[in-house]
Design a protein around this motif. Sequence first.
Motif, PDB file in Angstrom:
ATOM      1  N   GLU A   1      57.582  38.885  45.850  1.00  0.00           N
ATOM      2  CA  GLU A   1      57.147  39.108  47.236  1.00  0.00           C
ATOM      3  C   GLU A   1      56.437  40.462  47.361  1.00  0.00           C
ATOM      4  OE1 GLU A   1      57.955  37.233  50.235  1.00  0.00           O
ATOM      5  OE2 GLU A   1      59.890  36.278  49.871  1.00  0.00           O
ATOM      6  N   VAL A   2      56.994  41.482  46.752  1.00  0.00           N
ATOM      7  CA  VAL A   2      56.381  42.805  46.777  1.00  0.00           C
ATOM      8  C   VAL A   2      55.035  42.786  46.057  1.00  0.00           C
ATOM      9  CG1 VAL A   2      56.646  45.209  46.046  1.00  0.00           C
ATOM     10  CG2 VAL A   2      58.601  43.973  46.978  1.00  0.00           C
ATOM     11  N   SER A   3      54.970  42.067  44.952  1.00  0.00           N
ATOM     12  CA  SER A   3      53.715  41.963  44.210  1.00  0.00           C
ATOM     13  C   SER A   3      52.640  41.259  45.026  1.00  0.00           C
ATOM     14  CB  SER A   3      53.958  41.205  42.893  1.00  0.00           C
ATOM     15  OG  SER A   3      54.876  41.895  42.069  1.00  0.00           O
TER      16      SER A   3
ATOM     17  N   SER B   1      47.524  41.493  48.056  1.00  0.00           N
ATOM     18  CA  SER B   1      46.870  41.321  49.356  1.00  0.00           C
ATOM     19  C   SER B   1      46.200  42.612  49.809  1.00  0.00           C
ATOM     20  CB  SER B   1      47.904  40.870  50.395  1.00  0.00           C
ATOM     21  OG  SER B   1      47.383  40.945  51.707  1.00  0.00           O
ATOM     22  N   GLU B   2      46.876  43.731  49.627  1.00  0.00           N
ATOM     23  CA  GLU B   2      46.300  45.014  50.024  1.00  0.00           C
ATOM     24  C   GLU B   2      45.136  45.398  49.111  1.00  0.00           C
ATOM     25  OE1 GLU B   2      47.353  46.900  52.921  1.00  0.00           O
ATOM     26  OE2 GLU B   2      47.946  44.790  53.086  1.00  0.00           O
ATOM     27  N   ALA B   3      45.252  45.082  47.824  1.00  0.00           N
ATOM     28  CA  ALA B   3      44.163  45.389  46.900  1.00  0.00           C
ATOM     29  C   ALA B   3      42.907  44.586  47.231  1.00  0.00           C
ATOM     30  CB  ALA B   3      44.604  45.115  45.464  1.00  0.00           C
ATOM     31  N   LEU B   4      43.086  43.395  47.754  1.00  0.00           N
ATOM     32  CA  LEU B   4      41.946  42.596  48.202  1.00  0.00           C
ATOM     33  C   LEU B   4      41.356  43.131  49.504  1.00  0.00           C
ATOM     34  CD1 LEU B   4      43.354  39.032  47.463  1.00  0.00           C
ATOM     35  CD2 LEU B   4      41.279  40.005  46.439  1.00  0.00           C
ATOM     36  N   GLY B   5      42.141  43.938  50.226  1.00  0.00           N
ATOM     37  CA  GLY B   5      41.672  44.523  51.474  1.00  0.00           C
ATOM     38  C   GLY B   5      41.842  43.627  52.681  1.00  0.00           C
ATOM     39  N   TRP B   6      42.753  42.649  52.591  1.00  0.00           N
ATOM     40  CA  TRP B   6      42.836  41.632  53.629  1.00  0.00           C
ATOM     41  C   TRP B   6      44.092  41.693  54.487  1.00  0.00           C
ATOM     42  CZ3 TRP B   6      41.110  37.062  49.991  1.00  0.00           C
ATOM     43  CH2 TRP B   6      39.732  37.161  49.787  1.00  0.00           C
ATOM     44  N   SER B   7      45.126  42.375  54.076  1.00  0.00           N
ATOM     45  CA  SER B   7      46.375  42.432  54.851  1.00  0.00           C
ATOM     46  C   SER B   7      46.855  41.037  55.242  1.00  0.00           C
ATOM     47  CB  SER B   7      46.192  43.300  56.100  1.00  0.00           C
ATOM     48  OG  SER B   7      45.935  44.636  55.766  1.00  0.00           O
ATOM     49  N   VAL B   8      46.903  40.153  54.264  1.00  0.00           N
ATOM     50  CA  VAL B   8      47.403  38.799  54.502  1.00  0.00           C
ATOM     51  C   VAL B   8      48.924  38.770  54.535  1.00  0.00           C
ATOM     52  CG1 VAL B   8      47.471  36.448  53.569  1.00  0.00           C
ATOM     53  CG2 VAL B   8      45.353  37.769  53.463  1.00  0.00           C
ATOM     54  N   VAL B   9      49.549  39.641  53.746  1.00  0.00           N
ATOM     55  CA  VAL B   9      51.007  39.704  53.647  1.00  0.00           C
ATOM     56  C   VAL B   9      51.511  40.883  54.480  1.00  0.00           C
ATOM     57  CG1 VAL B   9      52.964  39.898  52.067  1.00  0.00           C
ATOM     58  CG2 VAL B   9      50.874  38.729  51.336  1.00  0.00           C
ATOM     59  N   PRO B  10      52.535  40.686  55.308  1.00  0.00           N
ATOM     60  CA  PRO B  10      53.070  41.798  56.098  1.00  0.00           C
ATOM     61  C   PRO B  10      53.562  42.933  55.202  1.00  0.00           C
ATOM     62  CG  PRO B  10      53.978  39.696  56.848  1.00  0.00           C
ATOM     63  CD  PRO B  10      53.261  39.427  55.558  1.00  0.00           C
TER      64      PRO B  10
ATOM     65  N   LEU C   1      43.912  34.229  48.321  1.00  0.00           N
ATOM     66  CA  LEU C   1      45.082  34.987  47.857  1.00  0.00           C
ATOM     67  C   LEU C   1      46.033  34.070  47.106  1.00  0.00           C
ATOM     68  CD1 LEU C   1      47.000  37.511  47.879  1.00  0.00           C
ATOM     69  CD2 LEU C   1      47.981  36.538  49.966  1.00  0.00           C
ATOM     70  N   ASP C   2      46.299  32.884  47.653  1.00  0.00           N
ATOM     71  CA  ASP C   2      47.215  31.957  47.002  1.00  0.00           C
ATOM     72  C   ASP C   2      46.710  31.551  45.620  1.00  0.00           C
ATOM     73  OD1 ASP C   2      48.989  31.997  49.098  1.00  0.00           O
ATOM     74  OD2 ASP C   2      48.242  30.159  50.028  1.00  0.00           O
ATOM     75  N   ALA C   3      45.395  31.410  45.487  1.00  0.00           N
ATOM     76  CA  ALA C   3      44.834  31.078  44.174  1.00  0.00           C
ATOM     77  C   ALA C   3      45.036  32.216  43.188  1.00  0.00           C
ATOM     78  CB  ALA C   3      43.349  30.750  44.311  1.00  0.00           C
ATOM     79  N   VAL C   4      44.914  33.443  43.656  1.00  0.00           N
ATOM     80  CA  VAL C   4      45.097  34.609  42.778  1.00  0.00           C
ATOM     81  C   VAL C   4      46.546  34.742  42.325  1.00  0.00           C
ATOM     82  CG1 VAL C   4      45.040  37.130  42.674  1.00  0.00           C
ATOM     83  CG2 VAL C   4      43.145  35.889  43.740  1.00  0.00           C
ATOM     84  N   ILE C   5      47.470  34.607  43.272  1.00  0.00           N
ATOM     85  CA  ILE C   5      48.887  34.817  42.943  1.00  0.00           C
ATOM     86  C   ILE C   5      49.567  33.535  42.465  1.00  0.00           C
ATOM     87  CG2 ILE C   5      49.019  36.737  44.577  1.00  0.00           C
ATOM     88  CD1 ILE C   5      50.680  34.939  46.417  1.00  0.00           C
ATOM     89  N   ASN C   6      48.820  32.418  42.453  1.00  0.00           N
ATOM     90  CA  ASN C   6      49.365  31.153  41.972  1.00  0.00           C
ATOM     91  C   ASN C   6      50.583  30.747  42.808  1.00  0.00           C
ATOM     92  OD1 ASN C   6      49.325  28.929  40.286  1.00  0.00           O
ATOM     93  ND2 ASN C   6      50.412  29.935  38.606  1.00  0.00           N
TER      94      ASN C   6
ATOM     95  N   ILE D   1      33.356  39.698  46.725  1.00  0.00           N
ATOM     96  CA  ILE D   1      33.379  41.170  46.712  1.00  0.00           C
ATOM     97  C   ILE D   1      34.809  41.674  46.551  1.00  0.00           C
ATOM     98  CG2 ILE D   1      32.990  43.218  48.137  1.00  0.00           C
ATOM     99  CD1 ILE D   1      30.623  41.638  49.400  1.00  0.00           C
ATOM    100  N   SER D   2      35.739  41.086  47.302  1.00  0.00           N
ATOM    101  CA  SER D   2      37.135  41.525  47.225  1.00  0.00           C
ATOM    102  C   SER D   2      37.729  41.211  45.859  1.00  0.00           C
ATOM    103  CB  SER D   2      37.951  40.854  48.335  1.00  0.00           C
ATOM    104  OG  SER D   2      37.555  41.312  49.607  1.00  0.00           O
ATOM    105  N   LEU D   3      37.385  40.069  45.303  1.00  0.00           N
ATOM    106  CA  LEU D   3      37.876  39.716  43.978  1.00  0.00           C
ATOM    107  C   LEU D   3      37.328  40.663  42.905  1.00  0.00           C
ATOM    108  CD1 LEU D   3      37.594  35.836  44.199  1.00  0.00           C
ATOM    109  CD2 LEU D   3      39.720  37.133  43.913  1.00  0.00           C
TER     110      LEU D   3
END
Length: 266
Positions: free
Chosen positions: A91-93, A98-107, A151-156, A206-208
């Motif tokens: 969860e932390v990962s 999400s933050e590295a992508l710049g999207w703040s998808v995860v709280p 994001l889901d595709a990146v983190i599987n 770009i984010s990827l």
Amino acid sequence: MDDDTTGAAPTAAVPPPEVTTTAFGGLSPSEGLDLLRRGEITVEGRLTAASNATLYCTVSDGGVSAACVYKPVAGERPLWDFPDGTLAGREVSAHAVSEALGWSVVPPTVHRDGPYGEGMVQLWVHGDTTVDLVALSRETDHPGLRRMAVLDAVINNSDRKIGHLLPTPEGHLYGCDHGVSFAEDYKLRTVLWQWQGQPLTDEALISLATLRTRLRDASDPLGALLSAHLTGPEVYAVRERVDLLIHHGIHPYPAPDWPSVPWPPV
């Protein structure tokens, strides 16, 4: 994957999604992270629908407080397909990616000690309860939903359910419950397949590309955080998935030998 086999991503700047503070009781995400790290956690109750111990809490420091979710490692049930690490660490990962992508998808999410030992602590999202989540999950023109699919595709992510969508009154979209993510083998299981095979947006590419640079930089703290919670092969698999997404430039397809939608989907 070698660099010369990987497609080039657009490099023009894309403004980050707007994130408001209403979702966290007036705290900004950075203020929320600071509070999660240093505040005192008080357990208020338990979310009984969760399969692992999930506690609704208040985190306070002086005159500042916020609602949060605390998932102690001691309350995790062993999973045959995730034998290493902890769900809390995953969860932390997910928040870090999400933050590295710049999207703040995860709280905002941290790993820390709590009343029942170490675990994951995440700010509670005060979402918009008027939104029809089933209808939202089927939209094709919602930027936040499409970011979540990437994001889901990146983190599987092997468990993206409709109930994990957390829209805010201002329109920003968060997602929760990423404990069964980052498997080494391809296990993407989600309700967000509406873009399969379609080109990734320029914003996503770009984010990827930014994420790929950070993952390859040995001095970047992102790599150290992921290595603290994931196995070496799992971290390598993250880099490979990012490379493949950029190289092919499309949203992935479901695996032919793996259930494509979690059950129940809600």
